[in-house]
Motif scaffolding. Sequence first.
Motif, mmCIF file in Angstrom:
data_model
loop_
_atom_site.group_PDB
_atom_site.id
_atom_site.type_symbol
_atom_site.label_atom_id
_atom_site.label_comp_id
_atom_site.label_asym_id
_atom_site.label_seq_id
_atom_site.Cartn_x
_atom_site.Cartn_y
_atom_site.Cartn_z
ATOM 1 N N GLN A 79 0.815 -1.221 0.000
ATOM 2 C CA GLN A 79 0.000 0.000 0.000
ATOM 3 C C GLN A 79 0.847 1.269 0.000
ATOM 4 O O GLN A 79 0.303 2.373 0.018
ATOM 5 N N CYS A 80 2.182 1.131 0.004
ATOM 6 C CA CYS A 80 3.072 2.282 0.189
ATOM 7 C C CYS A 80 3.504 2.889 -1.140
ATOM 8 O O CYS A 80 3.863 2.168 -2.074
ATOM 9 N N ALA A 81 3.519 4.199 -1.180
ATOM 10 C CA ALA A 81 4.050 4.890 -2.348
ATOM 11 C C ALA A 81 5.578 4.813 -2.359
ATOM 12 O O ALA A 81 6.197 4.703 -3.416
ATOM 13 N N ASP A 82 6.205 4.882 -1.181
ATOM 14 C CA ASP A 82 7.664 4.843 -1.067
ATOM 15 C C ASP A 82 8.060 3.655 -0.204
ATOM 16 O O ASP A 82 7.943 3.704 1.027
ATOM 17 N N PRO A 83 8.539 2.561 -0.816
ATOM 18 C CA PRO A 83 8.859 1.363 -0.034
ATOM 19 C C PRO A 83 9.980 1.567 0.969
ATOM 20 O O PRO A 83 10.003 0.918 2.015
ATOM 21 N N ASP A 132 11.418 -17.626 0.336
ATOM 22 C CA ASP A 132 11.419 -17.294 -1.090
ATOM 23 C C ASP A 132 10.238 -16.389 -1.447
ATOM 24 O O ASP A 132 10.399 -15.424 -2.213
ATOM 25 N N ARG A 133 9.066 -16.700 -0.917
ATOM 26 C CA ARG A 133 7.892 -15.860 -1.192
ATOM 27 C C ARG A 133 8.110 -14.444 -0.674
ATOM 28 O O ARG A 133 7.770 -13.461 -1.344
ATOM 29 N N TRP A 134 8.651 -14.340 0.523
ATOM 30 C CA TRP A 134 8.925 -13.037 1.132
ATOM 31 C C TRP A 134 9.920 -12.259 0.273
ATOM 32 O O TRP A 134 9.700 -11.077 -0.035
ATOM 33 N N THR A 135 10.986 -12.935 -0.144
ATOM 34 C CA THR A 135 12.018 -12.276 -0.943
ATOM 35 C C THR A 135 11.458 -11.803 -2.282
ATOM 36 O O THR A 135 11.701 -10.664 -2.706
ATOM 37 N N ARG A 136 10.707 -12.662 -2.963
ATOM 38 C CA ARG A 136 10.151 -12.282 -4.268
ATOM 39 C C ARG A 136 9.166 -11.121 -4.142
ATOM 40 O O ARG A 136 9.156 -10.193 -4.969
ATOM 41 N N ALA A 137 8.336 -11.158 -3.103
ATOM 42 C CA ALA A 137 7.372 -10.077 -2.903
ATOM 43 C C ALA A 137 8.081 -8.762 -2.625
ATOM 44 O O ALA A 137 7.710 -7.710 -3.162
ATOM 45 N N LEU A 138 9.112 -8.809 -1.789
ATOM 46 C CA LEU A 138 9.863 -7.599 -1.474
ATOM 47 C C LEU A 138 10.604 -7.085 -2.699
ATOM 48 O O LEU A 138 10.647 -5.871 -2.950
ATOM 49 N N ALA A 139 11.164 -7.998 -3.494
ATOM 50 C CA ALA A 139 11.845 -7.582 -4.724
ATOM 51 C C ALA A 139 10.882 -6.893 -5.674
ATOM 52 O O ALA A 139 11.226 -5.882 -6.315
ATOM 53 N N ALA A 140 9.659 -7.410 -5.781
ATOM 54 C CA ALA A 140 8.659 -6.794 -6.659
ATOM 55 C C ALA A 140 8.284 -5.401 -6.167
ATOM 56 O O ALA A 140 8.087 -4.474 -6.974
ATOM 57 N N ILE A 141 8.193 -5.240 -4.858
ATOM 58 C CA ILE A 141 7.843 -3.927 -4.295
ATOM 59 C C ILE A 141 8.986 -2.932 -4.539
ATOM 60 O O ILE A 141 8.745 -1.771 -4.898
ATOM 61 N N LEU A 142 10.236 -3.382 -4.372
ATOM 62 C CA LEU A 142 11.375 -2.505 -4.657
ATOM 63 C C LEU A 142 11.431 -2.145 -6.145
ATOM 64 O O LEU A 142 11.719 -0.993 -6.505
ATOM 65 N N ALA A 143 11.147 -3.120 -7.010
ATOM 66 C CA ALA A 143 11.134 -2.846 -8.452
ATOM 67 C C ALA A 143 10.058 -1.832 -8.807
ATOM 68 O O ALA A 143 10.262 -0.957 -9.671
ATOM 69 N N ARG A 144 8.916 -1.937 -8.141
ATOM 70 C CA ARG A 144 7.864 -0.948 -8.359
ATOM 71 C C ARG A 144 8.341 0.432 -7.931
ATOM 72 O O ARG A 144 8.071 1.435 -8.597
ATOM 73 N N GLY A 145 9.091 0.485 -6.816
ATOM 74 C CA GLY A 145 9.659 1.753 -6.371
ATOM 75 C C GLY A 145 10.660 2.306 -7.370
ATOM 76 O O GLY A 145 10.747 3.529 -7.565
ATOM 77 N N GLN A 146 11.408 1.422 -8.009
ATOM 78 C CA GLN A 146 12.325 1.871 -9.066
ATOM 79 C C GLN A 146 11.541 2.487 -10.221
ATOM 80 O O GLN A 146 11.931 3.513 -10.781
ATOM 81 N N GLY A 147 10.442 1.857 -10.557
ATOM 82 C CA GLY A 147 9.627 2.361 -11.658
ATOM 83 C C GLY A 147 9.010 3.709 -11.368
ATOM 84 O O GLY A 147 8.867 4.549 -12.273
ATOM 85 N N SER A 148 8.648 3.935 -10.105
ATOM 86 C CA SER A 148 8.014 5.211 -9.738
ATOM 87 C C SER A 148 9.034 6.289 -9.413
ATOM 88 O O SER A 148 8.674 7.464 -9.231
ATOM 89 N N GLY A 149 10.308 5.907 -9.317
ATOM 90 C CA GLY A 149 11.358 6.896 -9.075
ATOM 91 C C GLY A 149 11.751 7.079 -7.620
ATOM 92 O O GLY A 149 12.593 7.923 -7.316
ATOM 93 N N SER A 150 11.202 6.284 -6.705
ATOM 94 C CA SER A 150 11.549 6.453 -5.293
ATOM 95 C C SER A 150 12.738 5.596 -4.871
ATOM 96 O O SER A 150 13.349 5.847 -3.832
ATOM 97 N N VAL A 151 13.062 4.564 -5.682
ATOM 98 C CA VAL A 151 14.163 3.663 -5.367
ATOM 99 C C VAL A 151 15.205 3.746 -6.484
ATOM 100 O O VAL A 151 14.852 3.819 -7.668
ATOM 101 N N ASN A 152 16.454 3.720 -6.101
ATOM 102 C CA ASN A 152 17.562 3.813 -7.044
ATOM 103 C C ASN A 152 17.449 2.729 -8.114
ATOM 104 O O ASN A 152 17.375 1.539 -7.798
ATOM 105 N N ARG A 153 17.490 3.133 -9.359
ATOM 106 C CA ARG A 153 17.285 2.181 -10.451
ATOM 107 C C ARG A 153 18.480 1.283 -10.721
ATOM 108 O O ARG A 153 18.350 0.293 -11.450
#
Length: 200
Positions: A79-83, A132-153
């Motif tokens: 639910q977070c805009a900035d992970p 593994d589920r936790w890691t994949r979910a967190l990776a997807a959330i970080l990737a989403r942050g990269q896409g929105s510009g809040s996480v270093n690409r």
Amino acid sequence: MRPNKNSEHTRQTLLDAAAHEIHRHGFQAASLSRILATTGLTKGALYHHFPNKKALGYAVLEEVILARGRETWIAPLEQCADPVDCLQEMIAARFKNMTEQDLLLGCPLNNLALEMSPIDEGFRRRVQDIYDRWTRALAAILARGQGSGSVNRVIDSFKVATFIVASIAGIRSLAKTAQNATVLEASADALIDYLETLRR
């Protein structure tokens, strides 16, 4: 045919009591008699739902620990805009407000990983699946942050997610061993500082 609500309630009652028993005593020392005494249920009710203790332990991992982990560490981030902000807040809240009981008992998943993975492949696979589920979910959330510009690409979101999950598990294990809230808080602060480097 759908199971009736009483049967579903009985099964969930057994799972919750078993999760508490295993967290407190470990799987090998967990007592089915204590679980039944806590719930007021019969051996017949227990064996109707779980053919043996190992099946009960597997179900605790698959249905209780997995669900609680998702509720604690994944659902809030979705639910977070900035992970990064949300992870920092979650770690601060989770690790800096732990009770003496939290320190004493440690992380249920990590405990089972250390106790059972070397001696039971079924436990090892189920524990690994949750990580593994936790890691994949967190990776997807970080990737989403990269896409929105809040996480270093330039970061590798999967590698970073793996490191964060390992850090959280390690912090809980270290704190349990030390039985010292200062160790927990110092480790949490260091992880929060690391997360700051992930910003764009």
